[in-house]
Design a protein around this motif. Structure first.
Motif, mmCIF file in Angstrom:
data_model
loop_
_atom_site.group_PDB
_atom_site.id
_atom_site.type_symbol
_atom_site.label_atom_id
_atom_site.label_comp_id
_atom_site.label_asym_id
_atom_site.label_seq_id
_atom_site.Cartn_x
_atom_site.Cartn_y
_atom_site.Cartn_z
ATOM 1 N N LYS A 109 70.766 22.620 -8.859
ATOM 2 C CA LYS A 109 69.390 23.095 -8.871
ATOM 3 C C LYS A 109 68.704 22.571 -10.143
ATOM 4 O O LYS A 109 69.380 22.151 -11.097
ATOM 5 C CB LYS A 109 69.356 24.624 -8.834
ATOM 6 C CG LYS A 109 69.987 25.194 -7.564
ATOM 7 C CD LYS A 109 69.392 26.553 -7.195
ATOM 8 C CE LYS A 109 69.833 27.653 -8.126
ATOM 9 N NZ LYS A 109 69.327 28.983 -7.669
ATOM 10 N N PRO A 110 67.362 22.634 -10.179
ATOM 11 C CA PRO A 110 66.667 22.047 -11.338
ATOM 12 C C PRO A 110 67.140 22.575 -12.693
ATOM 13 O O PRO A 110 67.179 21.815 -13.664
ATOM 14 C CB PRO A 110 65.192 22.410 -11.074
ATOM 15 C CG PRO A 110 65.097 22.440 -9.589
ATOM 16 C CD PRO A 110 66.411 23.026 -9.118
ATOM 17 N N ALA A 111 67.517 23.837 -12.792
ATOM 18 C CA ALA A 111 67.895 24.389 -14.096
ATOM 19 C C ALA A 111 69.386 24.291 -14.382
ATOM 20 O O ALA A 111 69.851 24.774 -15.421
ATOM 21 C CB ALA A 111 67.440 25.853 -14.192
ATOM 22 N N THR A 112 70.142 23.660 -13.494
ATOM 23 C CA THR A 112 71.592 23.553 -13.695
ATOM 24 C C THR A 112 71.909 22.231 -14.396
ATOM 25 O O THR A 112 71.568 21.164 -13.872
ATOM 26 C CB THR A 112 72.333 23.593 -12.345
ATOM 27 O OG1 THR A 112 71.955 24.774 -11.649
ATOM 28 C CG2 THR A 112 73.838 23.588 -12.552
ATOM 29 N N PRO A 113 72.541 22.282 -15.557
ATOM 30 C CA PRO A 113 72.848 21.034 -16.265
ATOM 31 C C PRO A 113 73.999 20.273 -15.610
ATOM 32 O O PRO A 113 74.839 20.865 -14.923
ATOM 33 C CB PRO A 113 73.246 21.511 -17.668
ATOM 34 C CG PRO A 113 73.724 22.907 -17.471
ATOM 35 C CD PRO A 113 72.976 23.469 -16.298
ATOM 36 N N VAL A 114 74.025 18.977 -15.825
ATOM 37 C CA VAL A 114 75.079 18.153 -15.223
ATOM 38 C C VAL A 114 76.299 18.029 -16.142
ATOM 39 O O VAL A 114 77.434 17.872 -15.672
ATOM 40 C CB VAL A 114 74.530 16.761 -14.823
ATOM 41 C CG1 VAL A 114 74.090 15.943 -16.038
ATOM 42 C CG2 VAL A 114 75.544 15.989 -13.984
ATOM 43 N N GLU A 115 76.079 18.135 -17.453
ATOM 44 C CA GLU A 115 77.170 17.856 -18.402
ATOM 45 C C GLU A 115 78.432 18.679 -18.159
ATOM 46 O O GLU A 115 79.542 18.149 -18.273
ATOM 47 C CB GLU A 115 76.691 18.055 -19.840
ATOM 48 C CG GLU A 115 75.753 16.981 -20.356
ATOM 49 C CD GLU A 115 74.315 17.224 -19.966
ATOM 50 O OE1 GLU A 115 74.031 18.168 -19.194
ATOM 51 O OE2 GLU A 115 73.451 16.446 -20.415
ATOM 52 N N PRO A 116 78.332 19.990 -17.831
ATOM 53 C CA PRO A 116 79.575 20.765 -17.657
ATOM 54 C C PRO A 116 80.458 20.237 -16.519
ATOM 55 O O PRO A 116 81.633 20.608 -16.453
ATOM 56 C CB PRO A 116 79.071 22.176 -17.323
ATOM 57 C CG PRO A 116 77.689 22.231 -17.853
ATOM 58 C CD PRO A 116 77.148 20.841 -17.710
ATOM 59 N N TYR A 117 79.905 19.402 -15.665
ATOM 60 C CA TYR A 117 80.653 18.935 -14.498
ATOM 61 C C TYR A 117 81.090 17.479 -14.629
ATOM 62 O O TYR A 117 81.566 16.887 -13.659
ATOM 63 C CB TYR A 117 79.813 19.159 -13.235
ATOM 64 C CG TYR A 117 79.374 20.596 -13.142
ATOM 65 C CD1 TYR A 117 80.300 21.597 -12.859
ATOM 66 C CD2 TYR A 117 78.070 20.974 -13.425
ATOM 67 C CE1 TYR A 117 79.928 22.926 -12.849
ATOM 68 C CE2 TYR A 117 77.680 22.305 -13.408
ATOM 69 C CZ TYR A 117 78.617 23.272 -13.119
ATOM 70 O OH TYR A 117 78.254 24.590 -13.118
ATOM 71 N N ALA A 118 80.951 16.929 -15.821
ATOM 72 C CA ALA A 118 81.286 15.509 -16.017
ATOM 73 C C ALA A 118 82.722 15.219 -15.600
ATOM 74 O O ALA A 118 82.998 14.185 -14.983
ATOM 75 C CB ALA A 118 81.071 15.123 -17.478
ATOM 76 N N ASP A 119 83.630 16.128 -15.902
ATOM 77 C CA ASP A 119 85.039 15.860 -15.598
ATOM 78 C C ASP A 119 85.341 15.959 -14.104
ATOM 79 O O ASP A 119 86.437 15.607 -13.671
ATOM 80 C CB ASP A 119 85.943 16.829 -16.367
ATOM 81 C CG ASP A 119 85.910 16.564 -17.866
ATOM 82 O OD1 ASP A 119 85.495 15.453 -18.258
ATOM 83 O OD2 ASP A 119 86.291 17.462 -18.642
ATOM 84 N N LEU A 120 84.386 16.438 -13.304
ATOM 85 C CA LEU A 120 84.619 16.546 -11.855
ATOM 86 C C LEU A 120 84.253 15.264 -11.102
ATOM 87 O O LEU A 120 84.523 15.149 -9.901
ATOM 88 C CB LEU A 120 83.777 17.695 -11.258
ATOM 89 C CG LEU A 120 84.390 19.097 -11.253
ATOM 90 C CD1 LEU A 120 84.727 19.552 -12.649
ATOM 91 C CD2 LEU A 120 83.460 20.080 -10.563
#
Ligand code: DX5
Ligand code: ZN
Length: 217
Positions: A109-120
């Motif tokens: 969603k627009p307010a969800t950052p992408v960085e926490p999921y980099a390892d996925l």
């Protein structure tokens, strides 16, 4: 790829036949729980599958995708995207989708950052950056999402994987170039396509604008 959310739901087969140039059909599944709207579910996706050979790109805006998403892969959808905000175990879910032969997509969603999921990223075939709040077609593109598209592109490059970066929401002739310049390589357009006099010509036009922007980017 056109979102059939803006198509005539009473004539879905005819609407699909109006857009033969589409690379895929983007199908928005909403459950009136994860988002404040209700669209269609597995029976309708199966019915669509039975009338078209086009790639089905399922966008699940539903709670508990861990439970429901694999069934869309089993129904023959080539791509199934779940919202990470709703997934209890996104890694397990992505693996289950791939085991069933589908591409695994993760939506933000627009307010969800992408960085926490980099390892996925190694578990995924696509990241979907929403550029409107999910739930409805015809909303205005949120420019505030552009930096996240750039960061997602950067993370995908660093990961070295073949992960598509999809943008969904408010994509039109006015906004498509911004999306591609920021790094998107898969574009969803609903109202822009189905409000056009010639939806198939609009699909081609958006693709040409995107391709040109990619060459300059
Ligand atoms: C919104 C959906 C989008 C929607 C896009 O929640 O996920 O796929 O159909 O429609 P437009 O292109 O009109 O913003
Ligand atoms: Zn969508």
């Amino acid at each position: 790829m056109p979102s059939i959310l803006s198509a005539d739901f009473a004539n879905l087969q005819r609407e699909i036949e109006r857009i033969p140039s589409a690379d895929a059909l983007h199908v928005d599944v909403m459950d009136l729980h994860f988002v404040p709207n209700l669209t269609l579910g597995l029976p309708v996706v199966k019915a669509i599958r039975s009338v078209t050979a086009q790639m089905l790109d399922i966008h699940l805006m539903i709670s508990d995708p861990d439970r429901w998403a694999p069934q869309y892969a089993e129904a023959g959808a080539e791509s199934v995207t779940f919202h990470v905000e709703a997934a209890a175990a996104p890694v397990r879910l992505a693996r289950e989708l791939r085991e069933r032969g589908a591409r695994a997509g993760m939506a933000l969603k627009p307010a969800t950052p992408v960085e926490p999921y980099a390892d996925l990223l190694g578990e995924l075939d696509m990241v979907l950056v929403m550029t409107v709040e999910p739930g409805f077609g015809g909303q205005s593109f949120l420019d505030l999402c552009l930096p996240k598209i750039r960061r997602a592109r950067q993370l995908i490059s660093e990961s070295g994987g073949d992960v598509w970066l999809q943008v969904d929401g408010g994509v039109s002739v006015e906004t498509v170039e911004r999306c591609v310049e920021a790094g998107a390589d898969a574009l969803v357009a609903g109202s822009a396509v189905f409000a056009a006099d010639d939806p198939d010509a609009m699909v081609t036009r958006l693709r040409e604008l995107g391709d040109a922007a990619a060459r300059w980017a």
